[in-house]
Scaffold this motif. Sequence first.
Motif, PDB file in Angstrom:
ATOM      1  N   MET A 143       0.832  -1.212   0.000  1.00 21.05           N
ATOM      2  CA  MET A 143       0.000   0.000   0.000  1.00 21.05           C
ATOM      3  C   MET A 143       0.870   1.268   0.000  1.00 21.05           C
ATOM      4  N   GLN A 144       0.242   2.388  -0.414  1.00 18.62           N
ATOM      5  CA  GLN A 144       1.000   3.644  -0.561  1.00 18.62           C
ATOM      6  C   GLN A 144       0.467   4.725   0.386  1.00 18.62           C
ATOM      7  N   PHE A 145       1.383   5.654   0.756  1.00 23.01           N
ATOM      8  CA  PHE A 145       0.976   6.852   1.496  1.00 23.01           C
ATOM      9  C   PHE A 145       0.760   7.998   0.501  1.00 23.01           C
ATOM     10  N   ARG A 146      -0.191   8.877   0.842  1.00 29.01           N
ATOM     11  CA  ARG A 146      -0.491   9.996  -0.049  1.00 29.01           C
ATOM     12  C   ARG A 146       0.646  11.024   0.018  1.00 29.01           C
ATOM     13  N   PRO A 147       1.237  11.397  -1.134  1.00 28.17           N
ATOM     14  CA  PRO A 147       2.355  12.352  -1.126  1.00 28.17           C
ATOM     15  C   PRO A 147       1.984  13.682  -0.478  1.00 28.17           C
ATOM     16  N   ARG A 148       2.923  14.260   0.258  1.00 23.47           N
ATOM     17  CA  ARG A 148       2.797  15.560   0.936  1.00 23.47           C
ATOM     18  C   ARG A 148       1.669  15.600   1.970  1.00 23.47           C
ATOM     19  N   ASP A 149       1.250  14.463   2.440  1.00 27.81           N
ATOM     20  CA  ASP A 149       0.255  14.429   3.515  1.00 27.81           C
ATOM     21  C   ASP A 149       1.003  14.577   4.839  1.00 27.81           C
ATOM     22  N   PRO A 150       0.534  15.436   5.758  1.00 24.97           N
ATOM     23  CA  PRO A 150       1.259  15.611   7.022  1.00 24.97           C
ATOM     24  C   PRO A 150       1.221  14.367   7.911  1.00 24.97           C
ATOM     25  N   GLY A 151       0.219  13.532   7.737  1.00 24.21           N
ATOM     26  CA  GLY A 151       0.122  12.306   8.536  1.00 24.21           C
ATOM     27  C   GLY A 151       0.503  11.108   7.691  1.00 24.21           C
ATOM     28  N   PHE A 152      -0.246  10.054   7.831  1.00 18.99           N
ATOM     29  CA  PHE A 152       0.045   8.839   7.052  1.00 18.99           C
ATOM     30  C   PHE A 152      -1.229   8.376   6.333  1.00 18.99           C
ATOM     31  N   ALA A 153      -1.849   9.304   5.612  1.00 20.65           N
ATOM     32  CA  ALA A 153      -3.079   8.956   4.893  1.00 20.65           C
ATOM     33  C   ALA A 153      -2.740   7.956   3.787  1.00 20.65           C
ATOM     34  N   ILE A 154      -3.608   6.969   3.632  1.00 20.54           N
ATOM     35  CA  ILE A 154      -3.390   5.948   2.609  1.00 20.54           C
ATOM     36  C   ILE A 154      -3.839   6.488   1.258  1.00 20.54           C
ATOM     37  N   ASP A 155      -3.002   6.280   0.256  1.00 17.39           N
ATOM     38  CA  ASP A 155      -3.294   6.732  -1.107  1.00 17.39           C
ATOM     39  C   ASP A 155      -4.097   5.650  -1.838  1.00 17.39           C
ATOM     40  N   ASP A 156      -4.764   6.072  -2.920  1.00 22.21           N
ATOM     41  CA  ASP A 156      -5.531   5.114  -3.731  1.00 22.21           C
ATOM     42  C   ASP A 156      -4.633   4.280  -4.644  1.00 22.21           C
ATOM     43  N   ARG A 157      -3.361   4.632  -4.716  1.00 28.90           N
ATOM     44  CA  ARG A 157      -2.512   3.998  -5.735  1.00 28.90           C
ATOM     45  C   ARG A 157      -2.285   2.515  -5.450  1.00 28.90           C
ATOM     46  N   PRO A 158      -2.156   1.763  -6.535  1.00 29.20           N
ATOM     47  CA  PRO A 158      -1.963   0.316  -6.402  1.00 29.20           C
ATOM     48  C   PRO A 158      -0.504  -0.029  -6.061  1.00 29.20           C
ATOM     49  N   PRO A 159      -0.200  -1.309  -5.875  1.00 32.00           N
ATOM     50  CA  PRO A 159       1.194  -1.724  -5.672  1.00 32.00           C
ATOM     51  C   PRO A 159       2.079  -1.278  -6.839  1.00 32.00           C
ATOM     52  N   GLY A 160       3.363  -1.122  -6.557  1.00 32.84           N
ATOM     53  CA  GLY A 160       4.277  -0.680  -7.610  1.00 32.84           C
ATOM     54  C   GLY A 160       5.692  -1.174  -7.389  1.00 32.84           C
ATOM     55  N   TYR A 161       6.509  -0.964  -8.402  1.00 29.17           N
ATOM     56  CA  TYR A 161       7.947  -1.270  -8.338  1.00 29.17           C
ATOM     57  C   TYR A 161       8.658  -0.377  -9.340  1.00 29.17           C
ATOM     58  N   ARG A 162       9.989  -0.417  -9.365  1.00 31.16           N
ATOM     59  CA  ARG A 162      10.755   0.473 -10.250  1.00 31.16           C
ATOM     60  C   ARG A 162      11.670  -0.313 -11.176  1.00 31.16           C
ATOM     61  N   VAL A 163      11.744   0.154 -12.422  1.00 30.41           N
ATOM     62  CA  VAL A 163      12.699  -0.365 -13.405  1.00 30.41           C
ATOM     63  C   VAL A 163      13.789   0.690 -13.599  1.00 30.41           C
ATOM     64  N   LEU A 164      15.043   0.270 -13.548  1.00 25.17           N
ATOM     65  CA  LEU A 164      16.176   1.190 -13.770  1.00 25.17           C
ATOM     66  C   LEU A 164      17.069   0.608 -14.862  1.00 25.17           C
TER      67      LEU A 164
END
Length: 253
Positions: free
Chosen positions: A212-233
């Motif tokens: 699960m994700q946290f909502r960017p720039r949220d002062p607390g730890f609000a959960i974001d709607d975004r799905p699971p993710g990973y990074r390709v480099l």
Amino acid sequence: MIRLLQFTDTHLTADPAASVRGVRTLPSLEACLAHARRRHFPADAIAVTGDLVQDEPAAYGALELLFDRLGVPVLLIPGNHDDPEELSRRLSHQPFQFGGTRVMGAWAIVMLVTWFAEAQDGEGRLGAEELRRLEAALEAQRDRHVLVFLHHQPIPMEAAGLDALGLQDAREFRAVIARHPQVRAVVWGHAHQALDVFRGGTRWLCTPSTCMQFRPRDPGFAIDDRPPGYRVLDLHDDGGIATEVVWLEGYRQ
Ligand SMILES: [Fe+2]
């Protein structure tokens, strides 16, 4: 070109049916791995950058099974929810590497441990010894491009709650990075969100969690709607980096 895949904050539980903030973490990691194998394999290495388990070392067994069978080196570092001793004891055999540096062609990948025993609430610290190890690794790799992985964010993420639990000696870390222009990027997890900024000639990248994700720039730890993710480099010989965060759009449990 070197292709690296990063999976972070997998938060596996000893009971695979248990969930963390509403997400069953084993199926979401399995979905990320299946997606990556379909879309982004073959890869040259995989980095798993902390909070591999949710405070339950028994879950390292599931992690071992999932990553052992990929046929790719797996570079590991602990996060605040890990037990580094148990992690390194169970996952130091091939294809796993705990911490350290890995040279791959024109690149060196430096894995840093920010877990420390005195942490109160999930914050991280490199400490003098790990900072010295970083400095020595960068001195030894003057002729390569360098990518640095750590668990905790080394720059503020404009989110008060998360920033209080960042890297406590971030200033000292950034001073070492600033002295070594061959460091092309610094990459972390911990904040469960995506970030991609350039500062002082270095690229700073945060990678979302496989659960699960946290909502960017949220002062607390609000959960974001975004799905699971990973990074390709994709690391190019000339030092260029082509990177993207991959979101598992439409993922439902
Ligand atoms: Fe974390």
